[in-house]
Scaffold this active site. Structure first.
Site, PDB file in Angstrom:
ATOM      1  N   LYS A  69      45.062  31.105  30.574  1.00 34.85           N
ATOM      2  CA  LYS A  69      45.059  31.754  29.268  1.00 34.85           C
ATOM      3  C   LYS A  69      43.734  31.441  28.576  1.00 34.85           C
ATOM      4  O   LYS A  69      43.143  30.369  28.797  1.00 34.85           O
ATOM      5  CB  LYS A  69      46.237  31.185  28.466  1.00 34.85           C
ATOM      6  CG  LYS A  69      46.529  31.851  27.135  1.00 34.85           C
ATOM      7  CD  LYS A  69      47.785  31.212  26.529  1.00 34.85           C
ATOM      8  CE  LYS A  69      48.178  31.828  25.203  1.00 34.85           C
ATOM      9  NZ  LYS A  69      49.437  31.248  24.674  1.00 34.85           N
TER      10      LYS A  69
ATOM     11  N   SER B 172      52.713  34.699  23.180  1.00 34.69           N
ATOM     12  CA  SER B 172      51.305  35.035  23.156  1.00 34.69           C
ATOM     13  C   SER B 172      50.613  34.977  24.517  1.00 34.69           C
ATOM     14  O   SER B 172      49.522  35.513  24.666  1.00 34.69           O
ATOM     15  CB  SER B 172      50.576  34.070  22.212  1.00 34.69           C
ATOM     16  OG  SER B 172      50.641  32.750  22.712  1.00 34.69           O
TER      17      SER B 172
ATOM     18  N   SER C 284      55.718  30.987  23.639  1.00 32.38           N
ATOM     19  CA  SER C 284      54.607  31.793  24.148  1.00 32.38           C
ATOM     20  C   SER C 284      54.415  31.795  25.663  1.00 32.38           C
ATOM     21  O   SER C 284      53.630  32.566  26.193  1.00 32.38           O
ATOM     22  CB  SER C 284      53.294  31.354  23.496  1.00 32.38           C
ATOM     23  OG  SER C 284      53.215  31.902  22.205  1.00 32.38           O
TER      24      SER C 284
END
Lengths: 487, 99, 501
Positions: C78, C153, C177
């Protein structure tokens, strides 16, 4: 009208640990700008702080030396405000669970001592340094100082005069130096100070409006700023004006304080517990260990110097104000067994020399053996007092031992009486006018001739011996002349 | 409704160094008001005798030894900065006094 | 999907093939890059990919490292995990161009096991969001339905794993997330116990809630990755010195008689009927496997979202204060020197932050600043920390009755792009099932447990007591062996992609 000043001091002292408070960067004054930073102290995205054990223990050491109560649990909090020298725009500090509370420091007033309360002691990280361009609207940031461990020591508003405030600072500095946690160098910023002051009539119980003064870079600045601020407030009160609750900056150039911000629009620091650091439990065993290992503090040493070395209270006070000075005294005194002479040399010529040159003791190379040697050379008559002073000056200047200076400069006194007589005779020959004046009873003519004799000896003659010799010769001469006349 | 108004939001924005005005301000004030309105449900819960949790783990006294470690080079630090004047990072002039 | 692509395989499959010398890591990387190149334009799982740098990295890795658990295997990160010398933006304009000078601890550990690091999976800006729509550089699409969000996310990471644009990925989870996008994309997502994995090098959102964890194609890969990244780290004071068990060899331990608690507060209004049905079916599967399922109560569940948004935004407002244009990243281009106004610095700060942050970030910063500000701290932040205690106590009490807790991961399957953008509170409410685990600091795993009529993945969540990841993985593995949801892949045909355009 007469007012009483009520003063509190907030001292920030940098702890001279090897590495910073929350990262491994060196704590080292004077490094090239922005060369002692890492992701952690720069607050780069993703970094986390880890607390320095040494700073923790030194914090406790200071707290105990200041007779403060160390909290059972302490934690860190974030103090939030935007400033370009603060990399994360929050400072890791302590809010409601500081390292310690309720301490005290005793200061010596005019003979009578006074206990000044300490409100709290906490640990926090220092910010970077800002420099301002004079020709462009820019400021320069150096982050080297960011993350250096700071101990904040906040006094109670127990100080009642500028003099007391000054004494508090001197004593606090001495304590910190004795604890060997900081060099307390104000020029380098390792000891910094803010103060707050309010005035009240002696009959008042409540305190007046408190004004905080920042930007005090030396003990002298503290003194001057307080004196100025007390006058300013007194004048306002005499005029019937109110004192604004505010923060003022000391302007050393203009010798005045200037308003910075009022308390109404004071910053909202939005403190909250630092989630990246865990709480710290202060074990009573650890406290006991640190307490037991505390060194002798200035007040204790002062007492000891008076009783062991028979020093006066004043001498003991001067000699213990700096740890290094006290150590120099004690080592020398042990070597030569003449404490009073050692005290005189240190308090007289050494301190005068340092003051004149604006130097700290550790800026000169000086060994206790050297001072002991010098005192010995005076004792055995090798050096006169004047010569010893000169030698001492050279020792301090060049950092070499007195015996070497004496040898290389043939600074020994002239003990050869024949040589002295020769000098005296030549002076008498060359200054007949003075000789005549002396015979007419002008006493200062003798002093003049002695001066000339000393000059010729390049200071190596013993002045008393020279005086005696010249006086004898002149008197003999006068008798001979008078005798001839009467014949 | 009515937990926060635009004045409060403006004040908070100033603290957070954000600039908001006009419709954006109105909109965000309304959204914050809605969210804070929702949060009010916590007030129903009695918590007088509850200790706050700021750490879920019961870790204490995590310390590092006072051992120096390598720093970044000055060059690395300055290269990161949007504006620099070696050996410094530069910012618009900071004025010490606000008066 | 091209079944002949190595990109479709798991870590454990690839590790066997590479160890046996049947495939070369270069070939694997080629296959993966080809797949990324083909799909990233539509899915936008990655913010950027630099094939040359990746090839070089692989060569370096092969030259210097001995065979590790991830030798030659690419792992996707990420865009909030720091990789030395790589750009990292957290999908925010304010960090554009910032090249991090250090490796996160998890990155070091991946490298030590021989992994090839692929940075920059898309995300909601600073991980603020549940849909990856808040990326400043454009959202990510759900590979199962291109008009749907991938969750967030960590939407880029989950999408990439699901669409075989990654072998496996790391995400971060502050309120769900990792788990919620894993659910939306039909893959496995594990949020470890707070303190299980070092946060050093994870760009902070909410420090007391954040954890890094794996997003993988199956449970075995989650166990492998967790084993690599877990464990004490001296650079993170909140990382626990708790021993790391062998998560892989314990996967097959028997699950019979283990107890599953089903919290009644999680099955109330708002839950989608298909999600509910899938969970009911999962319960039956667990019972067939010999586990004991019983109803439990977590009474403070209704307060979790409110509590979370107080604590998370307060911490975030502080963590994001550092983005001010002074030291790195974006600085407002406005020439402030010429103005020579006394508040040039203040203006620079304000413009940089106002221009650099997206609207959701601003909203959360404002909310967090508000709840910490003078006069509101007690009513909001302190209150939140107290309710957090109650929520944690609910779980502490539950572990005497069950080994794991079973819940849906999200109340609905992936929602449509744009559906909740206008209503932040609605968006926040979609995190209802995942948030409590962060507040309590416990581990949670999401895995596929069915599909909706429209073909969207449905997910279930398993929660366990602190540091009981092994139990979670063991039970999840047993379920995975008994079902084949994890074998389904999105059909990313050209036609479907064309239709969505």
């Amino acid at each position: 009208m007469e007012y009483e000043s009520v003063i509190g001091l907030e001292v920030h002292v940098q702890l001279q640990t090897k590495s910073k408070l929350f990262c491994g960067c060196l704590v080292n004054f004077g490094a090239a700008p922005n060369s002692q930073t890492c992701p952690v102290c720069l607050g780069l995205p993703g970094v986390l702080p880890v607390f320095n054990r040494q700073a923790f223990e030194w914090g406790i050491r200071v707290a105990l030396a200041l007779d403060a109560t160390v909290g059972r649990v302490m934690k860190f909090d974030r103090k939030q405000y935007f400033y370009p020298d603060l990399p994360k725009n929050y400072q890791i500090s302590q809010y409601d669970q500081p390292l310690a509370r309720r301490g005290a420091l005793t200061i010596d007033g005019e003979g009578n001592s006074k206990r000044i309360g300490i409100h709290r002691i906490h640990l926090e990280e220092d910010a970077g340094k800002l420099l301002h361009s004079t020709d462009e609207p820019v400021s320069f940031v150096d982050f080297n100082r960011a993350g250096v461990p700071l101990l904040e020591i906040v006094s109670e508003p127990d100080l009642r005069s500028t003099e007391e405030a000054y004494q508090y600072l001197v004593e606090l500095k001495a304590v910190l130096q004795y604890l060997e946690v900081s060099n307390c160098n104000m020029e380098e910023g390792s000891l910094r100070c803010d103060t707050n002051v309010s005035l009240r009539r002696p009959t008042d119980i409540s305190l007046g409006a408190k004004v905080e003064i920042k930007n005090l870079n030396s003990f002298r600045a503290v003194k001057q700023a307080l004196e100025h601020e007390i006058k300013r407030q007194a004048l306002l009160l005499d005029q019937g004006s109110a004192i604004a609750l505010e923060t003022r900056l000391w302007d050393a150039k203009r010798q005045r304080t200037e308003s910075m911000r009022s308390k109404e629009d004071a910053a909202d620091y939005r403190y909250f517990p630092e989630p990246d650091l865990v709480p710290f439990v202060i074990d009573s065993n650890v406290v006991e260990q640190i307490q037991a290992a505390l060194p002798e503090l200035p007040a204790q040493r002062r007492q000891r110097f008076q009783s062991v070395y028979q020093l006066s209270a004043y001498d003991a006070h001067v000699l213990t104000q700096e740890r290094t000075l006290a150590e120099l005294f004690e080592r020398t005194a042990c070597l030569c067994q003449k404490p009073k002479a050692v005290a005189n040399w240190i308090m007289g010529d050494l301190l005068a020399y340092l003051n004149a040159k604006n130097l700290a003791l550790d800026a000169v190379t000086l060994r206790p053996e050297w001072l002991a040697q010098l005192i010995g050379l005076v004792d055995d008559g090798t050096l006169s007092g004047t010569m010893a002073k000169e030698v001492w000056g050279k020792v301090l200047e060049r950092g070499i031992e007195p015996a070497v200076i004496v040898r290389e400069g043939s600074l020994q006194q002239i003990v050869d009486v024949g040589l002295l007589e020769h000098l005296a005779d030549s002076v008498i020959r060359e200054y007949p006018k003075s000789v005549e004046d002396y015979s007419k009873g002008k006493a200062n003519a003798l002093m003049y001739l002695v001066g000339q004799g000393m000059k010729r000896s390049q200071g190596k003659a013993n002045p008393q011996q020279m005086t005696q010799l010249l006086k004898r010769k002149l008197d003999e001469l006068r008798e001979r002349i008078t005798g001839r006349v009467t014949e | 409704m009515g937990v926060v108004n635009t004045e409060t939001v403006k004040h908070v924005a100033a603290l957070a160094r954000l600039h908001l005005e006009g419709q954006a301000l109105e909109q965000i004030a309304a959204q914050l008001d809605q969210i804070l309105g929702y949060v009010q449900l916590l007030q129903k819960l009695p918590t007088d005798n509850v200790a706050p949790t700021s750490h879920v783990l019961a870790l204490t006294n995590v310390l590092r030894e006072d051992t120096p470690a390598a720093s970044l080079s000055q060059d690395t630090v300055l290269t990161l900065a949007p504006e620099r004047h070696p050996p410094f990072v530069t910012v618009p002039k900071v004025i010490e006094t606000s008066s | 999907m091209s079944v002949d692509s190595l990109a479709a395989l798991t870590i454990h499959e690839l590790h066997s093939l590479i160890s046996a010398g049947k495939i070369q890591p270069q070939q694997l990387l080629e296959d993966l890059l080809e797949r990324i190149e083909y799909h990233n334009g539509r899915l936008h799982a990655y913010l950027s990919v630099d094939p040359d740098r990746l090839h070089r990295q692989l060569e370096d890795q092969l030259r210097t490292r001995k065979a590790g658990r991830l030798a030659g295997i690419p792992i996707t990160l990420k865009d909030n995990l720091c990789v030395s010398a790589e750009e990292i933006t957290c999908a925010s304009r304010i960090l554009r161009g910032f090249r991090c000078p250090y490796d996160a601890t998890v990155v070091q550990r991946l490298r030590e096991e021989g992994a090839v690091i692929i940075p920059r999976a898309n995300m909601d800006e600073f991980a603020f969001g549940s849909s990856t729509e808040n990326s400043a550089f454009g959202g990510t699409r759900n590979p199962w339905a291109l008009d749907r969000v991938p969750g967030g996310s960590s939407g880029g990471s989950a999408c990439a794993v699901s669409a075989d644009m990654a072998i496996a990925a790391l995400g971060s989870d502050t309120g769900g997330s990792i788990r919620q996008p894993a659910c939306c994309c039909g893959v496995v997502g594990l949020k470890p116990t707070y303190g299980r994995v070092s946060r050093y090098g994870l760009v902070a959102f909410a420090s007391s809630l954040d954890q890094i964890g794996p997003i993988t194609k199956d449970v075995t890969d989650a166990a492998i990755l967790l084993g690599v990244i877990a464990g004490h780290d001296a650079r993170d004071s909140t990382c626990a010195p708790v021993e790391v068990p062998d998560y892989v060899s314990t996967l097959q331990w028997p699950v019979k008689k283990l107890r599953i608690g089903i919290p009644k507060e999680y099955f109330v209004e708002g839950i989608d009927t298909e999600v509910k049905a899938a969970l009911d079916e999962a319960v039956r599967t667990f019972e067939r496997l010999g586990l004991v399922c019983e109803s439990i109560s977590l009474p403070h569940t209704p307060y979790a979202i409110a509590t979370y948004y107080l604590i998370a935004t307060a911490e975030a407002s502080s963590n994001l204060a550092r983005y001010d244009g002074v030291q790195y990243g974006y600085r407002s281009a406005t020439n402030l020197r010429q103005e020579s106004s006394s508040n040039g610095l203040l203006e620079m700060h304000r413009r940089t932050r106002t221009e650099g942050f997206g609207s959701e970030v601003k909203r959360r910063i404002l909310l967090g600043t508000y709840v910490l500000s003078q006069g509101y701290y007690e009513a909001y932040y302190l209150k939140g920390m107290k309710v957090r205690t109650l929520i944690k106590q609910d779980f502490d009490a539950a572990w005497s009755r069950c080994d794991v807790i079973l819940t849906p991961t999200a109340p609905t399957p992936a929602f449509r792009i744009g559906e909740k953008l206008e209503n932040p509170l609605q968006m926040y409410l979609s995190d209802v099932y995942t948030i409590s685990a962060n507040l309590a600091g416990i581990p949670g795993l999401s895995m596929p447990c069915g599909f909706s009529r429209e073909g969207l993945p449905l997910g279930m969540q398993l929660l366990a007591a602190p540091f009981k990841e092994q139990k979670l993985l063991q039970i999840a593995y047993a379920y995975e062996q008994a079902t084949d949801w994890h074998r389904r892949k999105p059909t990313l045909s050209r036609q479907q992609i064309a239709q969505s355009k």
